[in-house]
Design a protein around this motif. Structure first.
Motif: not given
Length: 314
Positions: A61-68
């Motif tokens: 989930v944190n990885a997805g946040v980092m993309v944003v």
């Protein structure tokens, strides 16, 4: 103490490369070969090694946040860069400022800096953060740095795809597949990947020094060449820190994003300018921007690390 040591390490590695180049220990094309090796072999191995961790749904989930956050950060830097470009009247100086503001040295300097400051977990976040940035970086250098009258050639779809999927990006894809699936690798393979990846950090910073050592430093002592470092090393970290404070972002993610923005001007700026802009003035300015931003970062990175730790504490 960590940030002081980091600053000294950055300076020493850069100076080692600069002295090697000035003493002609290596030939004139060594930096090009080293850059190719680091980008195509060592960095992908370092990225894969950084993603060899126990799978966690929360980390995904944190990885997805980092993309944003990567897209938001790049958008903010593009706005600042375009403003600088417009103020300069859309000339070569403006193009260099725009590119310098949008892109930093996230490969050769970013990964060792983040790993030193925040360990393997921080490096994991950083690797994911730079995926969309890498894809845009390699495909946008030509349109951003070329004079308007030289922007006639349009890349084919295949050339665009090749620009998006560079070796480090492919390394991220492989690393994420191994991370999510938790596929085991033979220990000897893991040791080889880790060994090759371990040279990326020190050799990447030495490469910065090799690149700087190619230029006559007396010719690039001009005040206007400090504008790119001002935007890259000073303005962008401040803007990004403000965004991380306003957004509901976990501190461990926000710190990585801010320190990404505190990195110096992309070391490839000079090479890209030589390739896409025939103006000797532009080429000299790009070299000066890289030089000053890289040298100043040895002081500004520890300062921003300290400020970020105060504003976004653990």
């Amino acid at each position: 103490m960590l940030t002081v040591n980091l600053a000294l390490e950055l300076l020493i590695f850069i100076l080692v490369g600069l002295v090697i180049q000035k003493l002609h220990v290596v030939n004139e094309t060594f930096d090009q070969s080293l850059s190719s090796f680091l980008l195509r072999v060592a960095l992908p191995c370092m990225i894969i090694d950084s993603l060899r961790a126990q799978f966690s749904a929360q980390e995904l989930v944190n990885a997805g946040v980092m993309v944003v956050l990567a897209l938001l950060t790049l958008g903010a830097s593009a706005v600042v860069g375009v403003i600088a470009y417009r103020i300069c009247g859309g000339n070569a100086h403006g193009r260099i400022l725009r590119f310098s503001t949008m892109f930093c040295n996230f490969s050769f300097m970013g990964m060792p800096v983040i790993q030193s400051l925040y360990g393997q977990q921080g490096l994991f976040y950083f690797v994911v953060l730079t995926v969309p940035i890498r894809m845009i970086y390699y495909s946008s250098a030509k349109p951003l740095l070329s004079p308007p009258d030289l922007q006639l050639e349009h890349p084919t779809p295949w050339q665009k795809i090749r620009g998006w999927f560079s070796a480090p990006v492919i390394g991220v894809i492989i690393g994420l597949i191994l991370y999510v699936t938790q596929l085991p690798l033979p220990s000897v393979v893991e040791d080889v990947i880790s060994g090759i990846g371990s040279v990326a950090s020190p050799m990447g910073m030495i490469l910065c020094g090799l690149t700087l050592g190619k230029y006559n430093l007396r010719k690039i002592i001009k005040p206007r060449y400090l504008l790119a470092p001002l935007l890259r090393n000073g303005i962008m970290p401040a803007v990004t820190l403000g965004l991380m404070v306003l957004l509901p972002v976990p501190p461990e993610l926000g710190r990585v994003v801010v320190m990404y923005s505190a990195l110096p001007v992309a070391s490839m700026l000079a090479a890209f300018t030589i390739q896409y802009d025939p103006s000797p003035t532009a080429q000299l300015e790009s070299a000066g921007s890289v030089l000053y931003s890289t040298l100043l970062s040895a002081g500004t990175i520890p300062v921003w690390a300290w400020i970020t730790g105060l504003v976004l504490p653990v």
